[in-house]
Enzyme design. Sequence first.
Site, PDB file in Angstrom:
ATOM      1  N   SER B 153      37.353  41.152  34.536  1.00 27.47           N
ATOM      2  CA  SER B 153      38.295  40.439  34.033  1.00 27.47           C
ATOM      3  C   SER B 153      37.337  39.316  33.294  1.00 27.47           C
ATOM      4  O   SER B 153      37.362  38.504  33.077  1.00 27.47           O
ATOM      5  CB  SER B 153      39.401  40.116  34.942  1.00 27.47           C
ATOM      6  OG  SER B 153      38.395  39.415  36.585  1.00 27.47           O
ATOM      7  N   LYS B 192      33.011  30.422  31.998  1.00 23.46           N
ATOM      8  CA  LYS B 192      33.279  30.482  30.947  1.00 23.46           C
ATOM      9  C   LYS B 192      31.745  28.873  30.906  1.00 23.46           C
ATOM     10  O   LYS B 192      31.510  27.902  31.060  1.00 23.46           O
ATOM     11  CB  LYS B 192      34.304  30.184  29.965  1.00 23.46           C
ATOM     12  CG  LYS B 192      35.836  30.545  30.057  1.00 23.46           C
ATOM     13  CD  LYS B 192      35.293  32.013  28.480  1.00 23.46           C
ATOM     14  CE  LYS B 192      36.091  32.751  28.283  1.00 23.46           C
ATOM     15  NZ  LYS B 192      37.024  33.130  29.460  1.00 23.46           N
TER      16      LYS B 192
END
Lengths: 234, 234
Positions: B153, B192
């Site tokens: 993921s 991120k």
Amino acid sequence: MNLSKRQKSILVFIADYVKDHNYPPTIREIGTACEISSTSVVKYNLSKLERDELIVRHKEVSRGLSLNWSRLQAVGLANELANAPAANGNANRNRDRSSRQFFQVPVLGRIAAGEPIQVETADRSAADEWLELNESLFRNPAGLFALRVQGESMIDASVLDGDIVILRHQERAENGEMVAAWIDGQNETTLKHFYLEGDQVRLRPANPTYPEMFLPAKQVSVQGKVVSVIRQLE
Amino acid sequence: MNLSKRQKSILVFIADYVKDHNYPPTIREIGTACEISSTSVVKYNLSKLERDELIVRHKEVSRGLSLNWSRLQAVGLANELANAPAANGNANRNRDRSSRQFFQVPVLGRIAAGEPIQVETADRSAADEWLELNESLFRNPAGLFALRVQGESMIDASVLDGDIVILRHQERAENGEMVAAWIDGQNETTLKHFYLEGDQVRLRPANPTYPEMFLPAKQVSVQGKVVSVIRQLE
DNA sequence: AGCATACAAGAACATCTGTGCGGTGTCAAA
DNA sequence: TTTGACACCGCACAGATGTTCTTGTATGCT
């Protein structure tokens, strides 16, 4: 700076001893281990090692000596000593994390698609940068070297610009290993999982959304096996 | 196992001393440093520490003591000691690689999209796994923890299944930092680059071929800053 | 009170441990 | 041959260092 057999064995013993005990040996302990009957001879040799800056000594301090790893590194003895013989006999009581080990890995240059990587094991000592790593992360520091990744060319291996790739030098790879391979036709080095299938080589990127490559075996030359990737963001 | 102020200061001194000298202090040196006039009192306290297995002592061996880091870790003292005060005054002569430092980082669990990550700083001691790292790779071990990545993921952050992500615990992030963020609406944690733009948050993947995300700020909660990614392939 | 326990001091003691000095043998340069 | 550097050996000395003994002060428990 020429080390006698005795001096080398003293270094080995010290490294080994410190690994086991977490404190340095005495002159007499060194003597016994290295089969030197006289303490003054041990001192004589230690002085030589100290002149060569391979060890640091503190006058009149019992067990007041330590190895100068950065110097040993420069002389190419560090790996040998870091791999000192395993603990012997009675030494498995303190075998916890406190008996830590580390070693240095030379950063031999950069890796980027389009450039061959230069790995003359000889010029390890010429490396301009060294990486200090823990034994806990690697089984065996022999033959390890590191490369800094330049550009986005390895992104299909999930390796980014600036990452450090640690490889073990080898020219043959087992199926499934991630290797640094030079591809003749395309004039580039790349990091991919390696599969030899007949006389074809299949190169699978780490990131499955990138396509695989199929190439004639003779067109692919393995530079080393990737054993670790380290990314520093701070 | 209750440590007195004195005993703690002894531990700190030993850690500090070893860092500077690469060999342990004598009882008298400990006494001077910790303002204990009598050697027997030092011995008394060392015996206490030894009973608690925080140190290992070798009878009748000068400087024959060492810290038991794994035990210190368990008690939660390891970080404190590893961060021992910088070398003082006269100690910058041997300030080379031989004065190595390391520290342990708790692996607090797994990170996978769809699962929140649990980071109660309190239960650090309950971590089932610890990672031993070098000081050379990190400025400051305070607040560091590690997570093992599960599944694919995080591939847009160029982080693969099995990689270890090392984070520094913090709830606010500067623009551009790579963070672990929990996204409310989508019920997932993701790695991120973080950019606060007005009351919107822009999340940019490390791999530029993946799309950016734009979200309302209140929907994003930062868990920590990513300071390193480590991939072991061997 | 009486007693056990934790913590602390100081001094004497016994080892541990580095250093210094006299002496030996080898080998190459003078 | 002589000389001096180098490597080595034994041994005794002194300083470095852990241990033990005696004494003393709190604190808590019965």
